[in-house]
Motif scaffolding. Structure first.
Motif, PDB file in Angstrom:
ATOM      1  N   GLY A   3       0.814  -1.200   0.000  1.00  0.00           N
ATOM      2  CA  GLY A   3       0.000   0.000   0.000  1.00  0.00           C
ATOM      3  C   GLY A   3       0.852   1.256   0.000  1.00  0.00           C
ATOM      4  O   GLY A   3       2.006   1.246   0.433  1.00  0.00           O
ATOM      5  N   ASN A   4       0.305   2.327  -0.511  1.00  0.00           N
ATOM      6  CA  ASN A   4       1.013   3.607  -0.542  1.00  0.00           C
ATOM      7  C   ASN A   4       1.014   4.253   0.837  1.00  0.00           C
ATOM      8  O   ASN A   4       0.136   3.987   1.662  1.00  0.00           O
ATOM      9  CB  ASN A   4       0.338   4.557  -1.532  1.00  0.00           C
ATOM     10  N   LEU A   5       1.987   5.118   1.059  1.00  0.00           N
ATOM     11  CA  LEU A   5       2.053   5.887   2.293  1.00  0.00           C
ATOM     12  C   LEU A   5       1.869   7.358   1.938  1.00  0.00           C
ATOM     13  O   LEU A   5       2.632   7.921   1.146  1.00  0.00           O
ATOM     14  CB  LEU A   5       3.393   5.682   3.000  1.00  0.00           C
ATOM     15  N   ILE A   6       0.837   7.962   2.506  1.00  0.00           N
ATOM     16  CA  ILE A   6       0.527   9.367   2.270  1.00  0.00           C
ATOM     17  C   ILE A   6       0.790  10.138   3.560  1.00  0.00           C
ATOM     18  O   ILE A   6       0.175   9.856   4.593  1.00  0.00           O
ATOM     19  CB  ILE A   6      -0.941   9.574   1.851  1.00  0.00           C
ATOM     20  N   ILE A   7       1.690  11.091   3.515  1.00  0.00           N
ATOM     21  CA  ILE A   7       2.028  11.899   4.682  1.00  0.00           C
ATOM     22  C   ILE A   7       1.367  13.261   4.543  1.00  0.00           C
ATOM     23  O   ILE A   7       1.597  13.968   3.567  1.00  0.00           O
ATOM     24  CB  ILE A   7       3.555  12.076   4.804  1.00  0.00           C
ATOM     25  N   VAL A   8       0.534  13.615   5.513  1.00  0.00           N
ATOM     26  CA  VAL A   8      -0.142  14.914   5.491  1.00  0.00           C
ATOM     27  C   VAL A   8       0.303  15.696   6.726  1.00  0.00           C
ATOM     28  O   VAL A   8       0.172  15.224   7.856  1.00  0.00           O
ATOM     29  CB  VAL A   8      -1.676  14.760   5.487  1.00  0.00           C
ATOM     30  N   SER A   9       0.819  16.897   6.486  1.00  0.00           N
ATOM     31  CA  SER A   9       1.329  17.696   7.590  1.00  0.00           C
ATOM     32  C   SER A   9       0.943  19.156   7.417  1.00  0.00           C
ATOM     33  O   SER A   9       0.594  19.599   6.317  1.00  0.00           O
ATOM     34  CB  SER A   9       2.853  17.562   7.670  1.00  0.00           C
ATOM     35  N   ALA A  10       1.009  19.899   8.521  1.00  0.00           N
ATOM     36  CA  ALA A  10       0.623  21.315   8.512  1.00  0.00           C
ATOM     37  C   ALA A  10       0.888  21.899   9.889  1.00  0.00           C
ATOM     38  O   ALA A  10       1.031  21.167  10.875  1.00  0.00           O
ATOM     39  CB  ALA A  10      -0.866  21.462   8.188  1.00  0.00           C
ATOM     40  N   LEU A 111      12.516   7.733   6.027  1.00  0.00           N
ATOM     41  CA  LEU A 111      12.414   6.276   6.100  1.00  0.00           C
ATOM     42  C   LEU A 111      11.774   5.674   4.856  1.00  0.00           C
ATOM     43  O   LEU A 111      12.104   4.562   4.456  1.00  0.00           O
ATOM     44  CB  LEU A 111      11.594   5.876   7.337  1.00  0.00           C
ATOM     45  N   PHE A 112      10.831   6.401   4.249  1.00  0.00           N
ATOM     46  CA  PHE A 112      10.081   5.884   3.104  1.00  0.00           C
ATOM     47  C   PHE A 112      10.200   6.840   1.930  1.00  0.00           C
ATOM     48  O   PHE A 112       9.434   7.792   1.807  1.00  0.00           O
ATOM     49  CB  PHE A 112       8.610   5.682   3.478  1.00  0.00           C
ATOM     50  N   ALA A 113      11.166   6.565   1.074  1.00  0.00           N
ATOM     51  CA  ALA A 113      11.409   7.449  -0.070  1.00  0.00           C
ATOM     52  C   ALA A 113      10.232   7.458  -1.039  1.00  0.00           C
ATOM     53  O   ALA A 113      10.053   8.413  -1.803  1.00  0.00           O
ATOM     54  CB  ALA A 113      12.680   7.021  -0.798  1.00  0.00           C
ATOM     55  N   ASP A 114       9.428   6.382  -1.028  1.00  0.00           N
ATOM     56  CA  ASP A 114       8.303   6.293  -1.964  1.00  0.00           C
ATOM     57  C   ASP A 114       7.037   6.965  -1.426  1.00  0.00           C
ATOM     58  O   ASP A 114       6.008   6.991  -2.102  1.00  0.00           O
ATOM     59  CB  ASP A 114       7.993   4.828  -2.286  1.00  0.00           C
ATOM     60  N   ALA A 115       7.105   7.523  -0.219  1.00  0.00           N
ATOM     61  CA  ALA A 115       5.927   8.165   0.368  1.00  0.00           C
ATOM     62  C   ALA A 115       5.580   9.447  -0.384  1.00  0.00           C
ATOM     63  O   ALA A 115       6.456  10.122  -0.932  1.00  0.00           O
ATOM     64  CB  ALA A 115       6.173   8.475   1.838  1.00  0.00           C
ATOM     65  N   VAL A 116       4.303   9.775  -0.398  1.00  0.00           N
ATOM     66  CA  VAL A 116       3.830  11.034  -0.969  1.00  0.00           C
ATOM     67  C   VAL A 116       3.582  11.992   0.185  1.00  0.00           C
ATOM     68  O   VAL A 116       2.861  11.657   1.132  1.00  0.00           O
ATOM     69  CB  VAL A 116       2.524  10.834  -1.766  1.00  0.00           C
ATOM     70  N   SER A 117       4.174  13.172   0.126  1.00  0.00           N
ATOM     71  CA  SER A 117       4.016  14.137   1.223  1.00  0.00           C
ATOM     72  C   SER A 117       3.197  15.332   0.771  1.00  0.00           C
ATOM     73  O   SER A 117       3.407  15.876  -0.311  1.00  0.00           O
ATOM     74  CB  SER A 117       5.385  14.593   1.744  1.00  0.00           C
ATOM     75  N   VAL A 118       2.247  15.718   1.620  1.00  0.00           N
ATOM     76  CA  VAL A 118       1.322  16.812   1.320  1.00  0.00           C
ATOM     77  C   VAL A 118       1.360  17.820   2.467  1.00  0.00           C
ATOM     78  O   VAL A 118       1.197  17.448   3.630  1.00  0.00           O
ATOM     79  CB  VAL A 118      -0.124  16.303   1.145  1.00  0.00           C
ATOM     80  N   PHE A 119       1.563  19.083   2.119  1.00  0.00           N
ATOM     81  CA  PHE A 119       1.595  20.133   3.135  1.00  0.00           C
ATOM     82  C   PHE A 119       0.346  20.991   3.006  1.00  0.00           C
ATOM     83  O   PHE A 119      -0.001  21.441   1.908  1.00  0.00           O
ATOM     84  CB  PHE A 119       2.839  21.008   2.973  1.00  0.00           C
ATOM     85  N   ASP A 161       5.974  17.185  -1.448  1.00  0.00           N
ATOM     86  CA  ASP A 161       5.678  16.935  -2.859  1.00  0.00           C
ATOM     87  C   ASP A 161       4.510  17.780  -3.360  1.00  0.00           C
ATOM     88  O   ASP A 161       4.499  18.215  -4.508  1.00  0.00           O
ATOM     89  CB  ASP A 161       5.338  15.450  -3.073  1.00  0.00           C
ATOM     90  N   TYR A 162       3.510  17.973  -2.516  1.00  0.00           N
ATOM     91  CA  TYR A 162       2.303  18.700  -2.906  1.00  0.00           C
ATOM     92  C   TYR A 162       1.950  19.724  -1.837  1.00  0.00           C
ATOM     93  O   TYR A 162       2.240  19.523  -0.652  1.00  0.00           O
ATOM     94  CB  TYR A 162       1.114  17.746  -3.087  1.00  0.00           C
ATOM     95  N   ILE A 163       1.294  20.800  -2.276  1.00  0.00           N
ATOM     96  CA  ILE A 163       0.849  21.846  -1.360  1.00  0.00           C
ATOM     97  C   ILE A 163      -0.630  22.117  -1.612  1.00  0.00           C
ATOM     98  O   ILE A 163      -1.056  22.283  -2.760  1.00  0.00           O
ATOM     99  CB  ILE A 163       1.647  23.147  -1.560  1.00  0.00           C
ATOM    100  N   ILE A 164      -1.411  22.145  -0.536  1.00  0.00           N
ATOM    101  CA  ILE A 164      -2.830  22.482  -0.613  1.00  0.00           C
ATOM    102  C   ILE A 164      -3.080  23.692   0.279  1.00  0.00           C
ATOM    103  O   ILE A 164      -2.692  23.689   1.451  1.00  0.00           O
ATOM    104  CB  ILE A 164      -3.712  21.305  -0.147  1.00  0.00           C
ATOM    105  N   VAL A 165      -3.704  24.713  -0.273  1.00  0.00           N
ATOM    106  CA  VAL A 165      -4.095  25.877   0.521  1.00  0.00           C
ATOM    107  C   VAL A 165      -5.529  25.641   0.996  1.00  0.00           C
ATOM    108  O   VAL A 165      -6.451  25.534   0.186  1.00  0.00           O
ATOM    109  CB  VAL A 165      -4.021  27.180  -0.300  1.00  0.00           C
TER     110      VAL A 165
END
Length: 202
Positions: A3-10, A111-119, A161-165
């Protein structure tokens, strides 16, 4: 396929938890990794849904046993992500979303280079402060601390990787859903399917 790893932070108060909850309601095949924390619950927070609440001594014992994928002290409180939960979901082919602070996001991405990160960005400092005050659970000193920390946390957007306002909740949710769907459509995710179809033409 794992499964994919999605990192969401803010920064605190930007709305990352709300956005993730709305995203989870619109997608299948994805689960939230509920973080551990050693702080007390806020009004309306449920153990096992918003966080797993543990005592400071329990949290320290889990650090000693290396049970955390990542952990950090944020705004004077400890937060961490269970290594076992994330690994079990991913092995089962289920996508996992981690809703974490910027320190934890940095550790998880390493740790997970394949993770998708969203700010998630707040539209302005004024709206961020309003959101923090509207919670009703943060004392004045706590609000000021979180606003001060937000100045430095916002600089971390460059490493995502991605930015959401988050200026419109519905639109921001749609963007987060679109990011997860796009990740699932990457060539690496669909190679086996493509090869199976290709063989039918030979």
């Amino acid at each position: 396929m794992a499964g994919n790893l999605i990192i969401v932070s803010a920064p605190s108060g930007a709305g990352k938890t709300t956005l993730v909850e709305l995203m989870l309601a619109r997608l299948t095949g994805i689960r939230s990794s509920v973080s551990m924390t050693a702080r007390l619950p806020r009004a309306g927070e449920e153990d096992g849904r918003h966080y797993h609440f543990v005592t400071p001594s329990q949290f320290q014992e889990m650090i000693t046993r290396d049970e955390f994928l990542e952990w950090a002290e944020v705004h004077g409180n400890f937060y961490g992500t269970s290594r076992r939960v994330v690994e079990e979901y991913r092995k089962a082919g289920v996508d996992v979303v981690m809703t974490i602070d910027v320190q934890g996001a940095r550790s998880a991405k390493a740790l997970f280079a394949d993770a998708v990160s969203v700010f998630i960005l707040p539209p302005s400092p004024y709206l961020l402060e309003d959101r923090l005050r509207s919670r009703g659970a943060n004392h004045e000193d706590d609000v000021l601390l979180r606003m001060e920390n937000a100045r430095y946390e916002l600089e971390e957007y460059r490493h995502f990787d991605y930015i959401i306002v988050n200026d419109d909740l519905e639109h921001a949710t749609e963007e987060l859903v679109a990011i997860v769907r796009a990740k699932r459509c990457e060539r690496g995710q669909r190679t086996s399917i493509a090869e199976t179809i290709l063989k039918q033409f030979s």
